[in-house]
Design a protein around this motif. Structure first.
Motif, PDB file in Angstrom:
ATOM      1  N   GLU A   1       0.834  -1.204   0.000  1.00 42.45           N
ATOM      2  CA  GLU A   1       0.000   0.000   0.000  1.00 42.45           C
ATOM      3  C   GLU A   1       0.868   1.253   0.000  1.00 42.45           C
ATOM      4  OE1 GLU A   1      -2.529  -0.401   3.359  1.00 42.45           O
ATOM      5  OE2 GLU A   1      -3.789  -1.953   2.443  1.00 42.45           O
ATOM      6  N   ALA A   2       1.970   1.222   0.752  1.00 42.21           N
ATOM      7  CA  ALA A   2       2.898   2.353   0.752  1.00 42.21           C
ATOM      8  C   ALA A   2       3.537   2.533  -0.621  1.00 42.21           C
ATOM      9  CB  ALA A   2       3.973   2.146   1.815  1.00 42.21           C
ATOM     10  N   SER A   3       3.830   1.427  -1.291  1.00 41.22           N
ATOM     11  CA  SER A   3       4.402   1.497  -2.636  1.00 41.22           C
ATOM     12  C   SER A   3       3.429   2.148  -3.612  1.00 41.22           C
ATOM     13  CB  SER A   3       4.764   0.097  -3.132  1.00 41.22           C
ATOM     14  OG  SER A   3       5.720  -0.510  -2.293  1.00 41.22           O
ATOM     15  N   ALA A   4       2.131   1.849  -3.456  1.00 43.36           N
ATOM     16  CA  ALA A   4       1.126   2.462  -4.325  1.00 43.36           C
ATOM     17  C   ALA A   4       1.078   3.968  -4.112  1.00 43.36           C
ATOM     18  CB  ALA A   4      -0.241   1.835  -4.058  1.00 43.36           C
ATOM     19  N   ARG A   5       1.206   4.386  -2.848  1.00 43.87           N
ATOM     20  CA  ARG A   5       1.173   5.833  -2.565  1.00 43.87           C
ATOM     21  C   ARG A   5       2.389   6.543  -3.133  1.00 43.87           C
ATOM     22  NH1 ARG A   5      -0.598   3.837   2.461  1.00 43.87           N
ATOM     23  NH2 ARG A   5       1.471   4.189   3.378  1.00 43.87           N
ATOM     24  N   HIS A   6       3.503   5.825  -3.217  1.00 40.13           N
ATOM     25  CA  HIS A   6       4.750   6.426  -3.722  1.00 40.13           C
ATOM     26  C   HIS A   6       5.126   5.843  -5.085  1.00 40.13           C
ATOM     27  CE1 HIS A   6       5.399   8.342   0.180  1.00 40.13           C
ATOM     28  NE2 HIS A   6       5.111   7.182   0.747  1.00 40.13           N
ATOM     29  N   GLY A   7       4.134   5.417  -5.822  1.00 38.06           N
ATOM     30  CA  GLY A   7       4.392   4.746  -7.092  1.00 38.06           C
ATOM     31  C   GLY A   7       5.070   5.613  -8.126  1.00 38.06           C
ATOM     32  N   ARG A   8       4.733   6.891  -8.180  1.00 39.35           N
ATOM     33  CA  ARG A   8       5.291   7.771  -9.219  1.00 39.35           C
ATOM     34  C   ARG A   8       6.805   7.926  -9.095  1.00 39.35           C
ATOM     35  NH1 ARG A   8       0.648   9.005  -7.395  1.00 39.35           N
ATOM     36  NH2 ARG A   8       1.494  10.258  -5.709  1.00 39.35           N
ATOM     37  N   PRO A   9       7.341   8.263  -7.908  1.00 40.40           N
ATOM     38  CA  PRO A   9       8.808   8.330  -7.818  1.00 40.40           C
ATOM     39  C   PRO A   9       9.485   6.976  -7.987  1.00 40.40           C
ATOM     40  CG  PRO A   9       7.798   8.733  -5.661  1.00 40.40           C
ATOM     41  CD  PRO A   9       6.705   8.782  -6.672  1.00 40.40           C
ATOM     42  N   LEU A  10       8.821   5.893  -7.570  1.00 43.16           N
ATOM     43  CA  LEU A  10       9.412   4.566  -7.755  1.00 43.16           C
ATOM     44  C   LEU A  10       9.584   4.245  -9.238  1.00 43.16           C
ATOM     45  CD1 LEU A  10       7.595   2.378  -5.045  1.00 43.16           C
ATOM     46  CD2 LEU A  10      10.046   2.896  -5.169  1.00 43.16           C
TER      47      LEU A  10
ATOM     48  N   ILE B   1      13.356   3.447 -14.062  1.00 41.35           N
ATOM     49  CA  ILE B   1      13.791   3.583 -15.445  1.00 41.35           C
ATOM     50  C   ILE B   1      15.251   4.017 -15.514  1.00 41.35           C
ATOM     51  CG2 ILE B   1      13.111   5.990 -15.853  1.00 41.35           C
ATOM     52  CD1 ILE B   1      12.453   2.986 -18.163  1.00 41.35           C
ATOM     53  N   PHE B   2      15.708   4.794 -14.518  1.00 40.72           N
ATOM     54  CA  PHE B   2      17.124   5.177 -14.479  1.00 40.72           C
ATOM     55  C   PHE B   2      17.969   4.086 -13.809  1.00 40.72           C
ATOM     56  CE2 PHE B   2      15.103   9.376 -14.884  1.00 40.72           C
ATOM     57  CZ  PHE B   2      15.823   9.867 -15.972  1.00 40.72           C
ATOM     58  N   GLY B   3      17.360   3.358 -12.867  1.00 35.26           N
ATOM     59  CA  GLY B   3      18.095   2.288 -12.203  1.00 35.26           C
ATOM     60  C   GLY B   3      18.511   1.200 -13.169  1.00 35.26           C
ATOM     61  N   GLY B   4      17.621   0.866 -14.110  1.00 33.79           N
ATOM     62  CA  GLY B   4      17.960  -0.145 -15.098  1.00 33.79           C
ATOM     63  C   GLY B   4      19.101   0.287 -15.995  1.00 33.79           C
ATOM     64  N   LEU B   5      19.220   1.597 -16.191  1.00 36.46           N
ATOM     65  CA  LEU B   5      20.304   2.129 -17.013  1.00 36.46           C
ATOM     66  C   LEU B   5      21.624   2.122 -16.244  1.00 36.46           C
ATOM     67  CD1 LEU B   5      20.724   3.469 -19.824  1.00 36.46           C
ATOM     68  CD2 LEU B   5      20.382   5.674 -18.698  1.00 36.46           C
ATOM     69  N   LEU B   6      21.566   2.390 -14.943  1.00 40.17           N
ATOM     70  CA  LEU B   6      22.772   2.511 -14.130  1.00 40.17           C
ATOM     71  C   LEU B   6      23.261   1.163 -13.604  1.00 40.17           C
ATOM     72  CD1 LEU B   6      21.768   5.710 -12.096  1.00 40.17           C
ATOM     73  CD2 LEU B   6      23.341   5.564 -14.045  1.00 40.17           C
TER      74      LEU B   6
ATOM     75  N   PHE C   1      13.309  -2.017 -15.237  1.00 36.61           N
ATOM     76  CA  PHE C   1      14.706  -2.450 -15.206  1.00 36.61           C
ATOM     77  C   PHE C   1      15.024  -3.338 -16.398  1.00 36.61           C
ATOM     78  CE2 PHE C   1      15.024  -0.890 -10.922  1.00 36.61           C
ATOM     79  CZ  PHE C   1      16.385  -0.765 -10.672  1.00 36.61           C
ATOM     80  N   GLY C   2      14.153  -4.302 -16.675  1.00 36.41           N
ATOM     81  CA  GLY C   2      14.420  -5.275 -17.730  1.00 36.41           C
ATOM     82  C   GLY C   2      14.523  -4.671 -19.113  1.00 36.41           C
ATOM     83  N   VAL C   3      13.657  -3.710 -19.430  1.00 36.28           N
ATOM     84  CA  VAL C   3      13.677  -3.145 -20.785  1.00 36.28           C
ATOM     85  C   VAL C   3      14.888  -2.252 -21.025  1.00 36.28           C
ATOM     86  CG1 VAL C   3      11.182  -3.278 -21.101  1.00 36.28           C
ATOM     87  CG2 VAL C   3      12.186  -1.209 -20.121  1.00 36.28           C
TER      88      VAL C   3
END
Length: 315
Positions: free
Chosen positions: A9-18, A23-28, A209-211
């Motif tokens: 539920e906390a992840s849903a509330r903070h879904g946008r920054p996650l 998308i940058f984590g998969g690149l780094l 991450f995968g893409v």
């Protein structure tokens, strides 16, 4: 188990920054991106199941009671948007590969994640889902002739094989979602809605991450071209979003914004799979770069949507 539900539920509330971080984590983190690329299909199946599980079925049927309106929306998405993109890039001094990528992007169907993004930013996930499904079923018929006429690129999208893929990626999750609805029950499903949304967020994170697998190496080979292509990808995403939302403003703010969101967030995974061997390799790179505006749009646009929805309607 309760702690796990609370974390979701906390992840849903903070879904946008996650999503923005993913998308940058998969690149780094290329090794992690490479590892997660192997489980993209199970992620897509699970993601589609959870998205369908959260759909308000009566609200979806309410949209289906106006099939003419839905047909116009889908027609604008698949037929008018490519012409708008073609006319726009034709007059700009940009690389031919980037220009072709923008036009092909504009012929694509809605991303399967669009209903989840609509829910994240407070729009209409049911209208987003119907628009996504409608464009997904029709794109094998519309995209190849339009792309060939406007760019000369031959997209080998076979309707038979494509429908088989749809049966796997949409049919199986639909059956699973219907089974889960019956097993869980509407009251319980409403109570765990936040946790389901958190599961959607984490599946999108893993997919993000995968893409990104292999993209870092490709970027390092031609960083200036990649920068120009990334700017074009953002312009195509947000530009189609804005143009479509303005075209359907009579639907009301939530409806127009929902239609615009799907129009800007296009499914490029299909095109990556069917690009001919002789196609410009930079075209595939452009499609991969289109994941950045897609994943960042909930984070960047939600403040705009909140202000738009909060404003009183004009008298």
């Amino acid at each position: 188990m309760k702690l796990f539900g609370t974390l979701l539920e906390a992840s849903a509330r903070h879904g946008r920054p996650l999503l923005a971080i993913a998308i940058f984590g998969g690149l780094l983190l290329p090794p992690l991106a490479h590892a997660l690329r192997r489980v993209i299909l199970p992620e897509v199946l699970a993601l589609t199941t959870l998205v369908l599980l959260r759909i308000d079925i009566p609200a979806a049927f309410a949209h289906l009671r106006r099939p003419g309106r839905l047909a116009v929306i889908i027609g604008f998405h698949l037929l008018i948007c490519p012409l708008i993109a073609f006319i726009t890039v034709r007059g700009l001094p940009i690389d031919h590969g980037i220009a072709a990528g923008v036009v092909v992007f504009a012929t694509g169907c809605g991303a399967l994640s669009a209903p989840a993004f609509a829910r994240l930013v407070g729009l209409d996930p049911e209208l987003s889902l119907l628009m996504t499904l409608g464009t997904t079923f029709l794109v094998p018929l519309t995209a190849p002739p339009i792309v060939f006429a406007l760019t000369g690129i031959d997209l080998a999208i076979g309707p038979a094989s494509f429908m088989l893929r749809l049966a796997l990626t949409i049919g199986l999750p639909l059956l699973a979602a219907l089974g889960l609805r019956r097993a869980i029950g509407p009251a319980r499903l409403g109570a765990i809605g936040g946790a389901v949304d958190g599961g959607v967020v984490w599946l999108l994170v893993l997919y993000g991450f995968g893409v990104m697998d292999g993209l870092a190496a490709r970027i390092s080979a031609d960083p200036l071209w990649v920068l120009a292509a990334a700017l074009a990808a953002f312009a195509a995403d947000f530009g189609l979003n804005l143009v479509t939302a303005l075209a359907f403003f009579p639907l009301g703010r939530a409806g127009a914004a929902s239609v615009g969101l799907v129009s800007g967030n296009r499914n490029m995974a299909l095109y990556l799979a069917v690009l001919p061997a002789g196609a410009d390799p930079r075209l595939g790179l452009f499609f991969a770069l289109c994941q950045f505006p897609l994943y960042l749009s909930p984070f960047l646009l939600r403040p705009l949507y909140r202000r738009l929805m909060a404003r009183p309607a004009a008298a």
